[in-house]
Design a protein around this motif. Structure first.
Motif, PDB file in Angstrom:
ATOM      1  N   ARG A 140     -13.198   2.685  -1.400  1.00 17.72           N
ATOM      2  CA  ARG A 140     -12.686   1.336  -1.675  1.00 17.72           C
ATOM      3  C   ARG A 140     -11.187   1.340  -1.965  1.00 17.72           C
ATOM      4  O   ARG A 140     -10.558   0.282  -1.973  1.00 17.72           O
ATOM      5  CB  ARG A 140     -13.440   0.721  -2.853  1.00 17.72           C
ATOM      6  N   MET A 141     -10.650   2.531  -2.201  1.00 20.73           N
ATOM      7  CA  MET A 141      -9.212   2.652  -2.450  1.00 20.73           C
ATOM      8  C   MET A 141      -8.488   3.276  -1.261  1.00 20.73           C
ATOM      9  O   MET A 141      -7.361   3.757  -1.393  1.00 20.73           O
ATOM     10  CB  MET A 141      -8.970   3.481  -3.716  1.00 20.73           C
ATOM     11  N   GLY A 142      -9.143   3.303  -0.103  1.00 22.33           N
ATOM     12  CA  GLY A 142      -8.508   3.822   1.094  1.00 22.33           C
ATOM     13  C   GLY A 142      -8.519   5.325   1.211  1.00 22.33           C
ATOM     14  O   GLY A 142      -7.785   5.890   2.028  1.00 22.33           O
ATOM     15  N   LEU A 143      -9.346   6.017   0.416  1.00 23.92           N
ATOM     16  CA  LEU A 143      -9.423   7.468   0.442  1.00 23.92           C
ATOM     17  C   LEU A 143     -10.865   7.891   0.695  1.00 23.92           C
ATOM     18  O   LEU A 143     -11.769   7.058   0.777  1.00 23.92           O
ATOM     19  CB  LEU A 143      -8.921   8.057  -0.882  1.00 23.92           C
TER      20      LEU A 143
ATOM     21  N   ALA B  90      -0.725  18.821  -7.467  1.00 26.60           N
ATOM     22  CA  ALA B  90      -1.637  17.793  -6.960  1.00 26.60           C
ATOM     23  C   ALA B  90      -1.050  17.115  -5.727  1.00 26.60           C
ATOM     24  O   ALA B  90      -1.748  16.865  -4.741  1.00 26.60           O
ATOM     25  CB  ALA B  90      -1.922  16.759  -8.050  1.00 26.60           C
ATOM     26  N   ILE B  91       0.259  16.804  -5.772  1.00 30.86           N
ATOM     27  CA  ILE B  91       0.910  16.215  -4.605  1.00 30.86           C
ATOM     28  C   ILE B  91       0.881  17.184  -3.429  1.00 30.86           C
ATOM     29  O   ILE B  91       0.618  16.814  -2.281  1.00 30.86           O
ATOM     30  CB  ILE B  91       2.369  15.833  -4.951  1.00 30.86           C
ATOM     31  N   ARG B  92       1.127  18.461  -3.705  1.00 33.25           N
ATOM     32  CA  ARG B  92       1.075  19.466  -2.634  1.00 33.25           C
ATOM     33  C   ARG B  92      -0.337  19.596  -2.078  1.00 33.25           C
ATOM     34  O   ARG B  92      -0.531  19.880  -0.902  1.00 33.25           O
ATOM     35  CB  ARG B  92       1.573  20.807  -3.156  1.00 33.25           C
ATOM     36  N   GLY B  93      -1.328  19.388  -2.941  1.00 32.14           N
ATOM     37  CA  GLY B  93      -2.712  19.484  -2.497  1.00 32.14           C
ATOM     38  C   GLY B  93      -3.154  18.348  -1.611  1.00 32.14           C
ATOM     39  O   GLY B  93      -4.236  18.420  -0.996  1.00 32.14           O
ATOM     40  N   LEU B  94      -2.340  17.307  -1.494  1.00 33.56           N
ATOM     41  CA  LEU B  94      -2.699  16.172  -0.639  1.00 33.56           C
ATOM     42  C   LEU B  94      -2.686  16.521   0.836  1.00 33.56           C
ATOM     43  O   LEU B  94      -3.066  15.711   1.672  1.00 33.56           O
ATOM     44  CB  LEU B  94      -1.754  15.001  -0.897  1.00 33.56           C
ATOM     45  N   ARG B  95      -2.234  17.739   1.189  1.00 33.84           N
ATOM     46  CA  ARG B  95      -2.270  18.133   2.592  1.00 33.84           C
ATOM     47  C   ARG B  95      -3.694  18.237   3.131  1.00 33.84           C
ATOM     48  O   ARG B  95      -3.892  18.290   4.343  1.00 33.84           O
ATOM     49  CB  ARG B  95      -1.557  19.470   2.785  1.00 33.84           C
ATOM     50  N   VAL B  96      -4.695  18.276   2.239  1.00 34.84           N
ATOM     51  CA  VAL B  96      -6.078  18.305   2.712  1.00 34.84           C
ATOM     52  C   VAL B  96      -6.484  16.964   3.300  1.00 34.84           C
ATOM     53  O   VAL B  96      -7.498  16.872   4.000  1.00 34.84           O
ATOM     54  CB  VAL B  96      -7.046  18.684   1.569  1.00 34.84           C
ATOM     55  N   LEU B  97      -5.718  15.898   3.031  1.00 35.72           N
ATOM     56  CA  LEU B  97      -6.007  14.592   3.602  1.00 35.72           C
ATOM     57  C   LEU B  97      -5.436  14.534   5.014  1.00 35.72           C
ATOM     58  O   LEU B  97      -4.351  15.048   5.281  1.00 35.72           O
ATOM     59  CB  LEU B  97      -5.414  13.484   2.734  1.00 35.72           C
ATOM     60  N   ARG B  98      -6.141  13.862   5.901  1.00 34.55           N
ATOM     61  CA  ARG B  98      -5.829  13.989   7.323  1.00 34.55           C
ATOM     62  C   ARG B  98      -4.802  12.999   7.841  1.00 34.55           C
ATOM     63  O   ARG B  98      -4.234  13.208   8.904  1.00 34.55           O
ATOM     64  CB  ARG B  98      -7.122  13.872   8.135  1.00 34.55           C
ATOM     65  N   THR B  99      -4.569  11.890   7.182  1.00 36.26           N
ATOM     66  CA  THR B  99      -3.654  10.878   7.697  1.00 36.26           C
ATOM     67  C   THR B  99      -2.528  10.618   6.704  1.00 36.26           C
ATOM     68  O   THR B  99      -2.673  10.831   5.496  1.00 36.26           O
ATOM     69  CB  THR B  99      -4.400   9.560   7.973  1.00 36.26           C
ATOM     70  N   GLU B 100      -1.382  10.122   7.254  1.00 43.15           N
ATOM     71  CA  GLU B 100      -0.253   9.772   6.400  1.00 43.15           C
ATOM     72  C   GLU B 100      -0.618   8.627   5.468  1.00 43.15           C
ATOM     73  O   GLU B 100      -0.117   8.550   4.344  1.00 43.15           O
ATOM     74  CB  GLU B 100       0.955   9.398   7.265  1.00 43.15           C
ATOM     75  N   ARG B 101      -1.478   7.732   5.927  1.00 42.46           N
ATOM     76  CA  ARG B 101      -1.907   6.611   5.087  1.00 42.46           C
ATOM     77  C   ARG B 101      -2.631   7.115   3.841  1.00 42.46           C
ATOM     78  O   ARG B 101      -2.360   6.668   2.719  1.00 42.46           O
ATOM     79  CB  ARG B 101      -2.821   5.693   5.892  1.00 42.46           C
ATOM     80  N   GLU B 102      -3.534   8.067   4.023  1.00 37.67           N
ATOM     81  CA  GLU B 102      -4.249   8.632   2.877  1.00 37.67           C
ATOM     82  C   GLU B 102      -3.285   9.336   1.926  1.00 37.67           C
ATOM     83  O   GLU B 102      -3.415   9.230   0.707  1.00 37.67           O
ATOM     84  CB  GLU B 102      -5.304   9.621   3.361  1.00 37.67           C
ATOM     85  N   ARG B 103      -2.326  10.072   2.490  1.00 37.94           N
ATOM     86  CA  ARG B 103      -1.402  10.821   1.641  1.00 37.94           C
ATOM     87  C   ARG B 103      -0.505   9.885   0.836  1.00 37.94           C
ATOM     88  O   ARG B 103      -0.166  10.183  -0.310  1.00 37.94           O
ATOM     89  CB  ARG B 103      -0.562  11.759   2.500  1.00 37.94           C
ATOM     90  N   LEU B 104      -0.115   8.762   1.448  1.00 35.58           N
ATOM     91  CA  LEU B 104       0.701   7.796   0.724  1.00 35.58           C
ATOM     92  C   LEU B 104      -0.082   7.184  -0.441  1.00 35.58           C
ATOM     93  O   LEU B 104       0.411   7.101  -1.567  1.00 35.58           O
ATOM     94  CB  LEU B 104       1.175   6.698   1.678  1.00 35.58           C
TER      95      LEU B 104
ATOM     96  N   ASN C  40      -5.011  -0.211  -0.277  1.00 35.13           N
ATOM     97  CA  ASN C  40      -5.989  -0.187   0.815  1.00 35.13           C
ATOM     98  C   ASN C  40      -5.969  -1.503   1.588  1.00 35.13           C
ATOM     99  O   ASN C  40      -6.193  -1.524   2.801  1.00 35.13           O
ATOM    100  CB  ASN C  40      -7.383   0.088   0.255  1.00 35.13           C
ATOM    101  N   ARG C  41      -5.714  -2.600   0.890  1.00 32.30           N
ATOM    102  CA  ARG C  41      -5.634  -3.899   1.550  1.00 32.30           C
ATOM    103  C   ARG C  41      -4.294  -4.096   2.268  1.00 32.30           C
ATOM    104  O   ARG C  41      -4.235  -4.731   3.331  1.00 32.30           O
ATOM    105  CB  ARG C  41      -5.831  -5.015   0.528  1.00 32.30           C
ATOM    106  N   LEU C  42      -3.216  -3.572   1.720  1.00 30.56           N
ATOM    107  CA  LEU C  42      -1.889  -3.821   2.268  1.00 30.56           C
ATOM    108  C   LEU C  42      -1.571  -2.916   3.463  1.00 30.56           C
ATOM    109  O   LEU C  42      -0.967  -3.368   4.443  1.00 30.56           O
ATOM    110  CB  LEU C  42      -0.829  -3.615   1.182  1.00 30.56           C
ATOM    111  N   LEU C  43      -1.953  -1.650   3.383  1.00 31.84           N
ATOM    112  CA  LEU C  43      -1.584  -0.699   4.433  1.00 31.84           C
ATOM    113  C   LEU C  43      -2.562  -0.789   5.596  1.00 31.84           C
ATOM    114  O   LEU C  43      -3.778  -0.816   5.396  1.00 31.84           O
ATOM    115  CB  LEU C  43      -1.573   0.722   3.870  1.00 31.84           C
ATOM    116  N   PRO C  44      -2.059  -0.832   6.825  1.00 33.32           N
ATOM    117  CA  PRO C  44      -2.974  -0.891   7.980  1.00 33.32           C
ATOM    118  C   PRO C  44      -3.710   0.423   8.173  1.00 33.32           C
ATOM    119  O   PRO C  44      -3.228   1.494   7.806  1.00 33.32           O
ATOM    120  CB  PRO C  44      -2.020  -1.168   9.149  1.00 33.32           C
ATOM    121  N   GLY C  45      -4.891   0.317   8.794  1.00 33.37           N
ATOM    122  CA  GLY C  45      -5.693   1.503   9.070  1.00 33.37           C
ATOM    123  C   GLY C  45      -6.889   1.587   8.146  1.00 33.37           C
ATOM    124  O   GLY C  45      -7.129   0.719   7.309  1.00 33.37           O
ATOM    125  N   ARG C  46      -7.663   2.664   8.317  1.00 35.22           N
ATOM    126  CA  ARG C  46      -8.841   2.881   7.494  1.00 35.22           C
ATOM    127  C   ARG C  46      -8.970   4.365   7.175  1.00 35.22           C
ATOM    128  O   ARG C  46      -8.399   5.220   7.852  1.00 35.22           O
ATOM    129  CB  ARG C  46     -10.116   2.398   8.193  1.00 35.22           C
TER     130      ARG C  46
END
Length: 531
Positions: free
Chosen positions: A421-424, A442-456, A506-512
């Motif tokens: 529900r939070m785009g992750l 923790a920020i460095r660990g965000l590389r496990v997320l696959r899209t730039e949207r998730e990382r943002l 999650n509502r403002l940024l495009p994508g899923r």
């Protein structure tokens, strides 16, 4: 289990261990002497799936003097260290955990480019003995590319406890490589592992295993079109099946002049298959890994913990369990930090305060100067020690224990629906938990997320998670002055803010958010040395 790790865990003879810059002595389960090489700089690479104890093996082999190197085009790090046993210079590289070399994820690209660019003298493939079939896939891929491989069969003690008995000698005969049972947390087998790796220096391996006749015939046709290379033609052809862009990478397995004709042949041959060649090769390699694992597993006992995993990931039972874990961590943090703070304060007032105040009173008497200096040198330092250290130390201890049990993976699966529900997805749960320790890793660990949207989104939420320093302030001031209820209320308010920001982004940024796909690691008892 063959080797020292299969029997009762007793101290073996005193043998050498590896340390950065020198060879030192200590307890090791394997007997025998470390054999070096005559001359030259030897490079050894550690490769393996995530969560197989690879970093523990690396630390046992190298010790200190560790540095990191970022390979161009990726944010995943390859850790390097140099050791000099008996005057010989060895470089050890620890690759990111990866399941395969052919792929587009950052860990796969970093591991592949490090292997192809560095062309190591030997590869230590660290395997999880409790999940052999899954781990053998990467080994088969390494052997296809002609790397000299020695297998570290790690978690041997865990496999024994689960009733899984692996014939390491038979596995080595089938693959044509040395296999060493290890328990990295106890440094068991590390000496023998390095000895076997050094014996492989200046050797090239020819894979014994074969896939289906169709794949082998096609690989032979493509191999006949390829020129000379440090890597075998058959292995390069298989890599081309799995990754058609292999010729475009900075480290090209297939030369551009060869790639066009080879891809044309592959495209014509692929018509006989109903699916991409990469899928066919991957399925056959997985099937071969499964057959090898079944053949060398003498007795597969019941895999303990499946029922526990089911309970931990079902919402009906997992949510109460998660809340109980969080409540337990919070209570222990409050109690343990308070007790440790009290001990530090009592020791300081008994030992340090008299030693600081006596000379100041003698020099300046009871006045403003004395009170000011005492506030800085006595009460000021005491406040830092009693507020910061006790709660930060207690928090990291608790986080290490929870992490070592493997419960964070269960929490990730459980949190997937909420984070969606939070785009992750659930993979973001671990960086968010790590943010409670420190925001930087923790920020460095965000590389496990696959899209730039998730990382943002993930980076924004991590910055809102109270880190250990903020937790120390909350526990040392809010909870100390207002009681534990005030601290809980403050954490609840922060949680509401994080949820609201995530929902809004999650509502403002495009994508899923992509669906969750992650491996379920077994629960393990925390190990004191690792914690």
């Amino acid at each position: 289990m063959n080797g020292c790790c299969g029997g009762p865990r007793r101290a073996g003879r005193i043998g050498p261990r590896w340390r950065a810059g020198r060879l030192w002595r200590g307890r090791d389960c394997h007997r025998g002497r470390m054999r070096g090489v005559e001359t030259g700089n030897v490079q050894i690479v550690l490769a393996g799936n995530p969560n197989v104890g690879k970093s523990t093996v690396f630390n046992s082999l190298t010790g200190s003097q560790v540095l990191t190197a970022n390979y161009p085009g990726t944010s995943v790090e390859v850790t390097m260290a140099t050791i000099q046993p008996d005057g010989h210079r060895l470089t050890v590289l620890d690759l990111p955990g990866t399941y395969a070399l052919a792929g587009r994820t950052e860990d796969q690209q970093a591991a592949r480019r490090a292997l192809l660019d560095e062309r190591p003298d030997a590869v230590i493939a660290v395997l999880d003995a409790t999940n052999l079939a899954r781990n053998l896939y990467l080994v088969l891929q390494l052997l296809d590319l002609g790397f000299p491989v020695v297998i570290a069969l790690n978690f041997s003690d865990e496999a024994e406890r689960r009733g899984i008995h692996i014939d390491a000698v038979r596995l080595g005969e089938l693959l044509g490589v040395p296999v060493v049972p290890t328990i990295a947390t106890q440094r068991c087998g590390i000496t023998e592992l390095m000895s076997q790796a050094l014996r492989l220096v200046n050797r090239r391996h020819e894979a014994r295993h074969r896939y289906s006749r169709q794949i082998e015939d096609l690989a032979g046709q493509v191999a006949a079109m390829l020129g000379d290379s440090p890597f075998p033609r058959r292995g390069r052809a298989l890599m081309l099946f799995e990754d058609p862009d292999a010729g475009e990478s900075p480290v090209a397995l297939i030369q551009p002049s060869e790639r066009h004709a080879a891809l044309a042949l592959v495209a014509r041959a692929a018509l006989r298959f109903s699916e991409p060649l990469g899928v066919v090769v991957a399925r056959e390699r997985h099937a071969l890994a499964d057959r090898l694992a079944r053949e060398v597993t003498l007795e597969a006992g019941q895999v303990h913990g499946r029922r526990l995993w089911h309970w931990a990931t079902r919402p009906a039972t997992g949510v109460p369990a998660l809340l109980s874990v969080l409540a337990g961590v919070f209570a222990l943090l409050f109690w343990g930090g308070s007790r440790l703070s009290g001990l530090i304060e009592a020791g300081w007032e008994r030992v340090v305060s008299p030693a600081v105040s006596a000379p100041l009173l003698w020099l300046f008497g009871e006045g403003v100067i004395t009170r000011t200096l005492l506030w800085a040198a006595d009460a000021g330092l005491l406040a830092v020690l009693t507020v910061g250290i006790p709660y930060v130390l207690t928090f990291y201890l608790l986080l290490s224990i929870v992490e070592d049990t493997g419960y964070l993976n269960a929490a990730a699966v459980l949190a997937d629906r909420v984070l969606g529900r939070m785009g992750l997805n659930g993979r973001a749960a671990i960086p968010l938990v790590a943010g409670a320790g420190c925001s930087v890793p923790a920020i460095r660990g965000l590389r496990v997320l696959r899209t730039e949207r998730e990382r943002l989104i993930g980076g924004t939420l991590v910055s809102l998670v109270p880190c250990s320093a903020r937790t120390a302030v909350i526990m040392g001031t809010v909870a100390y002055l207002g009681g534990w209820r005030a601290a809980v209320l403050l954490y609840a308010a922060v949680g509401v803010i994080i949820a609201a920001v995530g929902w809004g982004l999650n509502r403002l940024l495009p994508g899923r958010s992509p669906d969750l796909l992650m491996e379920i690691f077994p629960f393990r008892r925390p190990h004191v040395r690792t914690v």
